[in-house]
Design an enzyme around this catalytic site. Structure first.
Site, PDB file in Angstrom:
ATOM      1  N   LYS A 179     -36.067  86.729  31.776  1.00  0.00           N
ATOM      2  CA  LYS A 179     -35.097  86.457  32.834  1.00  0.00           C
ATOM      3  C   LYS A 179     -33.783  87.143  32.456  1.00  0.00           C
ATOM      4  O   LYS A 179     -33.345  87.054  31.321  1.00  0.00           O
ATOM      5  CB  LYS A 179     -34.876  84.943  32.913  1.00  0.00           C
ATOM      6  CG  LYS A 179     -34.646  84.433  34.296  1.00  0.00           C
ATOM      7  CD  LYS A 179     -34.800  82.901  34.345  1.00  0.00           C
ATOM      8  CE  LYS A 179     -34.917  82.446  35.761  1.00  0.00           C
ATOM      9  NZ  LYS A 179     -35.134  81.024  35.908  1.00  0.00           N
ATOM     10  N   GLU A 199     -41.583  67.003  41.458  1.00  0.00           N
ATOM     11  CA  GLU A 199     -40.841  65.881  42.042  1.00  0.00           C
ATOM     12  C   GLU A 199     -41.744  64.688  42.313  1.00  0.00           C
ATOM     13  O   GLU A 199     -41.333  63.535  42.146  1.00  0.00           O
ATOM     14  CB  GLU A 199     -40.160  66.314  43.343  1.00  0.00           C
ATOM     15  CG  GLU A 199     -38.931  67.194  43.146  1.00  0.00           C
ATOM     16  CD  GLU A 199     -39.268  68.651  42.909  1.00  0.00           C
ATOM     17  OE1 GLU A 199     -40.459  69.005  42.934  1.00  0.00           O
ATOM     18  OE2 GLU A 199     -38.343  69.441  42.655  1.00  0.00           O
ATOM     19  N   ARG A 201     -40.449  66.498  48.738  1.00  0.00           N
ATOM     20  CA  ARG A 201     -41.672  66.739  47.968  1.00  0.00           C
ATOM     21  C   ARG A 201     -42.207  65.426  47.372  1.00  0.00           C
ATOM     22  O   ARG A 201     -43.384  65.282  47.114  1.00  0.00           O
ATOM     23  CB  ARG A 201     -41.350  67.774  46.882  1.00  0.00           C
ATOM     24  CG  ARG A 201     -42.419  68.410  46.086  1.00  0.00           C
ATOM     25  CD  ARG A 201     -43.537  69.087  46.777  1.00  0.00           C
ATOM     26  NE  ARG A 201     -43.325  70.353  47.422  1.00  0.00           N
ATOM     27  CZ  ARG A 201     -43.270  71.529  46.804  1.00  0.00           C
ATOM     28  NH1 ARG A 201     -43.288  71.569  45.483  1.00  0.00           N
ATOM     29  NH2 ARG A 201     -43.150  72.661  47.482  1.00  0.00           N
TER      30      ARG A 201
HETATM   31  C1  TPP Z   1     -39.858  71.942  44.863  1.00  0.00           C
HETATM   32  C2  TPP Z   1     -38.714  72.664  44.189  1.00  0.00           C
HETATM   33  N1  TPP Z   1     -38.047  72.048  43.192  1.00  0.00           N
HETATM   34  C3  TPP Z   1     -37.004  72.658  42.596  1.00  0.00           C
HETATM   35  C4  TPP Z   1     -36.619  73.910  42.989  1.00  0.00           C
HETATM   36  C5  TPP Z   1     -35.414  74.559  42.357  1.00  0.00           C
HETATM   37  N2  TPP Z   1     -35.780  75.789  41.650  1.00  0.00           N
HETATM   38  C6  TPP Z   1     -35.607  76.981  42.161  1.00  0.00           C
HETATM   39  S1  TPP Z   1     -36.121  78.200  41.157  1.00  0.00           S
HETATM   40  C7  TPP Z   1     -36.541  77.077  39.955  1.00  0.00           C
HETATM   41  C8  TPP Z   1     -37.103  77.537  38.658  1.00  0.00           C
HETATM   42  C9  TPP Z   1     -38.316  78.366  38.928  1.00  0.00           C
HETATM   43  O1  TPP Z   1     -38.860  78.758  37.693  1.00  0.00           O
HETATM   44  P1  TPP Z   1     -39.996  79.863  37.713  1.00  0.00           P
HETATM   45  O2  TPP Z   1     -41.020  79.502  38.718  1.00  0.00           O
HETATM   46  O3  TPP Z   1     -40.439  80.026  36.325  1.00  0.00           O
HETATM   47  O4  TPP Z   1     -39.271  81.160  38.264  1.00  0.00           O
HETATM   48  P2  TPP Z   1     -38.171  82.057  37.505  1.00  0.00           P
HETATM   49  O5  TPP Z   1     -36.841  81.593  38.037  1.00  0.00           O
HETATM   50  O6  TPP Z   1     -38.312  81.814  36.044  1.00  0.00           O
HETATM   51  O7  TPP Z   1     -38.486  83.457  37.906  1.00  0.00           O
HETATM   52  C10 TPP Z   1     -36.314  75.801  40.388  1.00  0.00           C
HETATM   53  C11 TPP Z   1     -36.586  74.569  39.593  1.00  0.00           C
HETATM   54  C12 TPP Z   1     -37.336  74.519  44.043  1.00  0.00           C
HETATM   55  N3  TPP Z   1     -36.981  75.729  44.520  1.00  0.00           N
HETATM   56  N4  TPP Z   1     -38.378  73.879  44.605  1.00  0.00           N
HETATM   57 MG    MG Z   2     -39.841  81.222  34.846  1.00  0.00          MG
END
Ligand code: TPP
Ligand code: MG
Ligand code: DXP
Length: 632
Positions: A279, A364, A392
Site C-alpha cells: 500500500k 460487521e 451490514r
Molecule cells: C462493509 C465495509 N466495512 C468497512 C469499510 C471501510 N473500508 C474501506 S477500505 C477498507 C480496507 C480494505 O482493505 P483491503 O480490502 O485489504 O483493501 P486495500 O485498502 O488494502 O487495498 C475498509 C475497512 C467498507 N468499505 N465496507
Molecule cells: Mg489490503
C-alpha cells in the site's frame, strides 16, 4: 508527449513493450501522487495497484471481460487506463469523477457499492449468467483485498465458487497485508505465511534477478515457478477448497502478474492469483505510514504531503477521548471495531486498554453478534462503526442484540451526508432502520458536550441496546441550550405558538438559523433538541401539543407519510397539529461536499425556513384546507 498521454483505453496498453510498461507505471504513480494530494482520495490503495491494473488490462479484454473491484477505492488506475485521466482534477467533487467505479462514467465499470467483501458474489453471479447466456468465453476477474477477504460475504461466495469447478472466475487477491491497519485474524496470518516462506522469497528474488536479462524466458519460467511453489509455499486453504492457486506473485512485477493471469485465464475454472503488493508503493510517506493516514487522505500540500487546514477537533476525536475517560472508570467497557480502529476513534482506547479492544476485520455482522456475546458475559461493549456499514449488521443488531436486550452501545460515526465517498457511504439510513428496533434507544447529539453526555448515559444502560449517531468532520463549538422545557433543551424561543421545530443531532445550527429567519418575519418559533430521539419523550409530545405546526429536521432519509419516524411517533401520539419531517429525499446521492449535498436536499436554513413559511401560509390562507401532513 508522455506515454500516459498516449493511453486512451486498454488497447493502447496492450501494444507496449516491457520497458515502456515500466515507464508507464512510473508515470501513473507520479500522476496519482500529484492529483490525489490535491483533491484528496485513496492514495495508498491506488499506489499499490498500479502494476496489477496494467497487467489486468493487458491480459483481459475489458469491457467484454469484466474486471471487478471489491470496495472500489483502489480503482483509480483502472480509471486512468480506461480513458478518464482528465477527470482527476475533479476527483470526488460534485459533477466530477467518482472515487469509485461508476457505470455512468464508463462501460468498463460494474460495481458502484463501496461496501467491502461483495466482489466475489458479483463474480459468481456474472459467471453463472454468462454461462446461461452462452457467453462463457467472457472472463470474470474479481480483485479483492486481503482486508475485504475477512468479510463474511467473501466466504459465502467462495463456498459457491469453489463448488463449481467449471466456473471460470479469476480471483485476484491484492494482498498488501493491510486493511487500514494490518489485517487481523487467522486468514491474515495464513496469507502472511504464504508470502513469507523463506525458500519462496529467495527463489522469487533469484528468478527476477537472473531472468531479467532474458525477458522472453522470464514469462516461461513463471509457469515453471507456479509449479515450484507447491514445494516452497503451502497453499492448502485455497487448494483444499477446490480452488486452483497461483502465487504468491510479486504484484509490482508486471510481467510476473501477467504470466500468472494468463495462466489463470486458461484454467477455465475458479482460480486464485495471490498478488503481493504494498500500500502506498512508490511514495515514501505512504509506505512509511503506520497510522494508515494514506488509506484515504484529505486535500494535502503537494510539496510536503501534509494535510491542508485541520478544522479543529472532529466528532470522532471527541468520542474517542471520552471513551478513554469512561474506560478508566469502567473496566467492563470494551470496544469492537470492524477493521477501522483509527477511523472510528478507538486508537487511544486500544493504546491504553489493549486487551479491551477487538478488531474483528471487515466483519460487521460478526462485530455485532460477538458484542452480544460480550454483553452476555457481563461486559459493556461499544461497537464503533460508520453508520452506512451498520446496515451490514442490521439483522444481528435486531435479532442477536435487541431481541436479547443486550446492553450494547452502537457508536455510529459518519452519520448523515458524508459526501466525498458517494452514494453508498452516506449514513442516511440509520435513523430509519434503528427506528423500528424494539427496545433500542437512539441519541443524536448536537455537539461535543451532548455527545459526551449521551455516551455516558448509554454505557450506563443495563436493560437494552443504545445507538449514538454523529456526522463526519469537525464537531464545531458547543451549542448551549437557551432554556429547558421539562428536561428538553430549548435552542431558540420566540413569542407565539406557530411552529415547534424539533432539531435532530447535528442539524441544530440549521434549525436555529431557520427559526431566527422566521422569527424576524413575526412567526412564533420554538426550537428544541430532544437529544434522545427514541423512545420519544412524553415531555416532547406534551410540548408539541401546544403548537400549530410541528416540524422535525434530521440528516437522515425521509420516510413514511410524515417524513421521519420521529414525526410519525409524534403524530401517532396524538399531537393535534400537522406534523412534517424534513430530511434527505429517498434517492441515492451522488458524491460532492456535504454542504453542497445538503443544499441539493433542501436542508439549508433558508430551505427549511421557506418550507415552514409555505406551510404556515397555506394554513392561514382563507378557505385553504388545514395543513396537510407532509406529502412532499
Ligand atoms: C462493509 C465495509 N466495512 C468497512 C469499510 C471501510 N473500508 C474501506 S477500505 C477498507 C480496507 C480494505 O482493505 P483491503 O480490502 O485489504 O483493501 P486495500 O485498502 O488494502 O487495498 C475498509 C475497512 C467498507 N468499505 N465496507
Ligand atoms: Mg489490503
Ligand atoms: C473506502 C472506504 O470505505 C473508506 O476508506 C472510506 O472512504 C473512508 O471514509 P472517511 O474518509 O470518511 O474515513
Amino acid at each position: 508527449m508522455t506515454l500516459l498521454e498516449t493511453i486512451h483505453g486498454p488497447a493502447d496498453i496492450k501494444r507496449l513493450d516491457a520497458g515502456q510498461l515500466t515507464g508507464l507505471a512510473d508515470e501513473i504513480r507520479h500522476f496519482l501522487i500529484d492529483k490525489v494530494l490535491r483533491t484528496g482520495g485513496h492514495l495508498g490503495p491506488n499506489l499499490g495497484t498500479v502494476e496489477l491494473t496494467i497487467a489486468l488490462h493487458r491480459v483481459f479484454d475489458s469491457p467484454r471481460d469484466r474486471i471487478l473491484w471489491d470496495t472500489g477505492h483502489q480503482a483509480y488506475v483502472h480509471k486512468i487506463l480506461t480513458g478518464r485521466r482528465e477527470g482527476f482534477d475533479r476527483l470526488r467533487q460534485k459533477g466530477g469523477l467518482s472515487g469509485y467505479p461508476c457505470r455512468a462514467e464508463s462501460e468498463h465499470d460494474t460495481i458502484e457499492n463501496s461496501h467491502a467483501s461483495t466482489v466475489l458474489s458479483y463474480a459468481d453471479g456474472l459467471a453463472k449468467g454468462f454461462r446461461l447466456r452462452g457467453q462463457s468465453d467472457r472472463a470474470v476477474v474479481a480483485v479483492i483485498g486481503d482486508g475485504a477477504l475477512t468479510g463474511g460475504m467473501a466466504w459465502e461466495a467462495l463456498n459457491n465458487i469453489s463448488g463449481a469447478p467449471d466456473r471460470p472466475v479469476v480471483i485476484v487477491v491484492n494482498d498488501n497485508g493491510r486493511s487500514y491497519a494490518p489485517t487481523t485474524g487467522g486468514l491474515a496470518t495464513y496469507l502472511a505465511g504464504l508470502r513469507t516462506s523463506p525458500d519462496y522469497e529467495r527463489f522469487l528474488e533469484w528468478s527476477k534477478h537472473q531472468l531479467r536479462q532474458t525477458p522472453k524466458l522470464y514469462e516461461a519460467l513463471h509457469a515453471v515457478k507456479a509449479g515450484l511453489k507447491d514445494m516452497l509455499a503451502p497453499q492448502g486453504l485455497f487448494a483444499d477448497l477446490g480452488l486452483k492457486y497461483l502465487g504468491p506473485v510479486d504484484g509490482h512485477d508486471i510481467a510476473a502478474v501477467e504470466a500468472a493471469l494468463r495462466q489463470a485465464a486458461g484454467f477455465g475454472g475458479p482460480v486464485v492469483v495471490h498478488c503481493l503488493t504494498r500500500k502506498g508503493h512508490g511514495y515514501r510517506r505512504a509506505e512509511a505510514d503506520e497510522h494508515d493516514h494514506h488509506h484515504a487522505i484529505g486535500a494535502s500540500d503537494p510539496a510536503t504531503g501534509e494535510p491542508l487546514g485541520s478544522s479543529g477537533p472532529s466528532w470522532t476525536s471527541v468520542f474517542g477521548a471520552e471513551l478513554v475517560e469512561i474506560g478508566r472508570e469502567r473496566p467492563e467497557v470494551v470496544a469492537v471495531t470492524a477493521a477501522m480502529l483509527r477511523p472510528t476513534g478507538l486508537a487511544a482506547y486500544a493504546e491504553e486498554f489493549p486487551d479491551r479492544v477487538f478488531d474483528v476485520g471487515i466483519a460487521e455482522q460478526h462485530a455485532v453478534t460477538s458484542a452480544a456475546g460480550l454483553a452476555m458475559a457481563g461486559m459493556v461493549p461499544v461497537v464503533a462503526v460508520y453508520s452506512t456499514f451498520l446496515g451490514r449488521g442490521f439483522d444481528q443488531l435486531l435479532m442477536d442484540v435487541a431481541l436479547h436486550s443486550c446492553p450494547v452501545v452502537f457508536v455510529l460515526d459518519r452519520a448523515g451526508v458524508t459526501g466525498d465517498d458517494g452514494a453508498s457511504h452516506n449514513g442516511m439510513w440509520d435513523l430509519s432502520v434503528l427506528g423500528i428496533v424494539p427496545g433500542l434507544r437512539v441519541a443524536a447529539p448536537r455537539d461535543g458536550a451532548t455527545l459526551r453526555g449521551a455516551l455516558r448515559e448509554a454505557v450506563a444502560v443495563t436493560d437494552g441496546p443504545s445507538a449514538i449517531r454523529f456526522p463526519k468532520g469537525p464537531v464545531g463549538p458547543d451549542l448551549p441550550a437557551v432554556d429547558q422545557h421539562d428536561g428538553i433543551d430549548v435552542l431558540h424561543r420566540s413569542p407565539g405558538d406557530d411552529v415547534l421545530l424539533v432539531s435532530v443531532g447535528a442539524m441544530a445550527a440549521t434549525a436555529r438559523e431557520a427559526a431566527r429567519r422566521l422569527t424576524e418575519e413575526g412567526l412564533g418559533v420554538t426550537v428544541v433538541d430532544p437529544g434522545w430521539i427514541k423512545p420519544v419523550s412524553p415531555s416532547l409530545i406534551k410540548l408539541a401539543e401546544q403548537y400549530r405546526l410541528v416540524v422535525t429536521v434530521e440528516d437522515n432519509l425521509r420516510v413514511g407519510g410524515y417524513g421521519s419516524l420521529l414525526a410519525q411517533e409524534l403524530r401517532d401520539a396524538g399531537v393535534p397539529a400537522p406534523v412534517s419531517g424534513f430530511g434527505i429525499p429517498q434517492r441515492f446521492l451522488d458524491h460532492g461536499k456535504r454542504a453542497e449535498i445538503l443544499a441539493d436536499c433542501g436542508l439549508r436554513p433558508e430551505d427549511l425556513a421557506r418550507s415552514i413559511r409555505s406551510r404556515i401560509a397555506a394554513d392561514r390562507a382563507p378557505g385553504v384546507r388545514a395543513l396537510k401532513e407532509d406529502s412532499r
